[in-house]
Enzyme design. Sequence first.
Site, PDB file in Angstrom:
ATOM      1  N   HIS A   1       1.459   5.119  -2.098  1.00  0.00           N
ATOM      2  CA  HIS A   1       0.844   6.104  -2.990  1.00  0.00           C
ATOM      3  C   HIS A   1       1.878   7.125  -3.446  1.00  0.00           C
ATOM      4  CE1 HIS A   1      -3.189   4.676  -2.266  1.00  0.00           C
ATOM      5  NE2 HIS A   1      -3.134   4.932  -0.971  1.00  0.00           N
TER       6      HIS A   1
ATOM      7  N   HIS B   1       0.837  -1.199   0.000  1.00  0.00           N
ATOM      8  CA  HIS B   1       0.000   0.000   0.000  1.00  0.00           C
ATOM      9  C   HIS B   1       0.873   1.252   0.000  1.00  0.00           C
ATOM     10  CE1 HIS B   1      -3.712   2.092   2.065  1.00  0.00           C
ATOM     11  NE2 HIS B   1      -3.275   2.768   1.006  1.00  0.00           N
TER      12      HIS B   1
ATOM     13  N   HIS C   1     -10.481   1.360  -1.707  1.00  0.00           N
ATOM     14  CA  HIS C   1      -9.898   2.588  -1.156  1.00  0.00           C
ATOM     15  C   HIS C   1     -10.672   3.801  -1.648  1.00  0.00           C
ATOM     16  CE1 HIS C   1      -7.027   5.352   0.452  1.00  0.00           C
ATOM     17  NE2 HIS C   1      -6.059   4.470   0.599  1.00  0.00           N
TER      18      HIS C   1
ATOM     19  N   ARG D   1      -1.928   8.912  -5.819  1.00  0.00           N
ATOM     20  CA  ARG D   1      -2.412   9.451  -4.538  1.00  0.00           C
ATOM     21  C   ARG D   1      -3.905   9.151  -4.401  1.00  0.00           C
ATOM     22  NH1 ARG D   1      -1.060  14.410  -1.489  1.00  0.00           N
ATOM     23  NH2 ARG D   1       0.491  14.919  -3.072  1.00  0.00           N
ATOM     24  N   ALA D   2      -4.285   8.478  -3.317  1.00  0.00           N
ATOM     25  CA  ALA D   2      -5.687   8.089  -3.150  1.00  0.00           C
ATOM     26  C   ALA D   2      -6.600   9.303  -3.034  1.00  0.00           C
ATOM     27  CB  ALA D   2      -5.836   7.198  -1.920  1.00  0.00           C
TER      28      ALA D   2
ATOM     29  N   TYR E   1     -11.993   7.529   5.166  1.00  0.00           N
ATOM     30  CA  TYR E   1     -11.244   6.308   4.855  1.00  0.00           C
ATOM     31  C   TYR E   1     -11.731   5.139   5.715  1.00  0.00           C
ATOM     32  CZ  TYR E   1      -7.537   8.574   2.046  1.00  0.00           C
ATOM     33  OH  TYR E   1      -6.830   9.230   1.072  1.00  0.00           O
TER      34      TYR E   1
ATOM     35  N   HIS F   1      -5.955   0.058   5.725  1.00  0.00           N
ATOM     36  CA  HIS F   1      -6.022   0.719   7.028  1.00  0.00           C
ATOM     37  C   HIS F   1      -6.419  -0.257   8.131  1.00  0.00           C
ATOM     38  CE1 HIS F   1      -7.434   3.558   3.751  1.00  0.00           C
ATOM     39  NE2 HIS F   1      -6.165   3.907   3.977  1.00  0.00           N
TER      40      HIS F   1
ATOM     41  N   GLU G   1       1.508   2.600   3.783  1.00  0.00           N
ATOM     42  CA  GLU G   1       0.905   3.768   3.145  1.00  0.00           C
ATOM     43  C   GLU G   1       1.805   4.996   3.230  1.00  0.00           C
ATOM     44  OE1 GLU G   1      -3.572   5.677   2.523  1.00  0.00           O
ATOM     45  OE2 GLU G   1      -3.022   4.884   4.489  1.00  0.00           O
TER      46      GLU G   1
END
Length: 392
Positions: free
Chosen positions: A58, A56, A228, A121-122, A244, A273, A333
């Site tokens: 980004h 995970h 996500h 980038r989420a 999130y 998460h 992350e």
Amino acid sequence: MAGSDDPVTGAACPCCLPRRGFMRGLAGLGAAALTAAPAAARAEPSRYGGLVIDCHGHYTTEPPAMLAWRKRQIDALNDPGQTPSPSDLKVSDDEVRESVRGRQLKLQAERGISLALFSPRAGGMGHHIGNARTSLDWSIVSNDMIHRVVTLNPKNFVGVCQLPQTPGVSPRNCTAELERCVTELGFVGCNVNPDPSGGFWTDPPLTDRFWYPLWEKMVELDVPGMVHVSASANRNFHATGAHYINGDTSAFMQFVTADLFKDFPTLRLVIPHGGGAVPYHWGRYRGLAQDLKRPPLSELMRNVFFDTCVYHQPGIDLLMKVVPHENILFASEMVGAVNGIDPETGHAYDDTKRYVDAAALADEDRARIYAGNTLKVYPRLAGRLAAAGLTP
């Protein structure tokens, strides 16, 4: 969103800011509750020396030109004639290298992470912005940049793609870009936003037939999806602190109440998460499944996996105690939602390898969490590792 100070995504949330420095104010939160367990209760530090795959990651350090392209695209929503095309973005290889050198590559080396599955980038996916064409062009730009990062750093990153989702538009609209990324760019998975509306949940649940064209394509390509969300456009829900976790928890309950995996027995979905609120309320979900005459959670967990993006030792310990070890994938992350130093430990909150190293795990379980489980969930990954000269 009205009142936003973010010119890129239109949502004034820390995860969507165009520069670094996310969530620095969190350093003072939860000191007592997040205190690590006493030293006498801690396991011996791990001596694991194998491959560590962060599932995970980004691209949160994009070159300025990429952010400027996105701003131009958003500014042109009311004047389509000014809309840039994906080919208008010009970024040199040196700029791409520099964008990850000082953060991701540095932290990987410092923290003992071998490589990361790397996606756009989420919070910047911004599926609620514009229309289907807006989302497609932005996804192409974002995925092509991920491909360039991977191509220039093949031992450090493997691509995971953004999908061109749009509220109310069938996920079938995403399948061509997914196929391009997997078959042409060598990506091994995708991010699936369960709520493209940005916090208003206007589309059907993930178990609805509305989503089936996407699940069919993912099964055909044998790639998993990470569930996500993106930026929050609803001011009731802070993006990384609420939206999130809402997304993670809501997706799990959707899976509990429906038969998605009977129709797609080989579909694999990763809830990030740490599974949101699910591990903390594991008894609640077991009980709800029982009351609703649904199969036990053990059946659901054949297809659903959680990552280790939990930023304190007690949380990781709970995750390891409650969730089957074969369903846990290592992740951090970084550089992302929480980017500060924990004053209780003196270490970065998102240095999750420290927590997994300190967890009471058998050697074989630690090896599964660090690499083995991710290789099973992402079957195309082994080929990418071999091509880069990396072996588990």
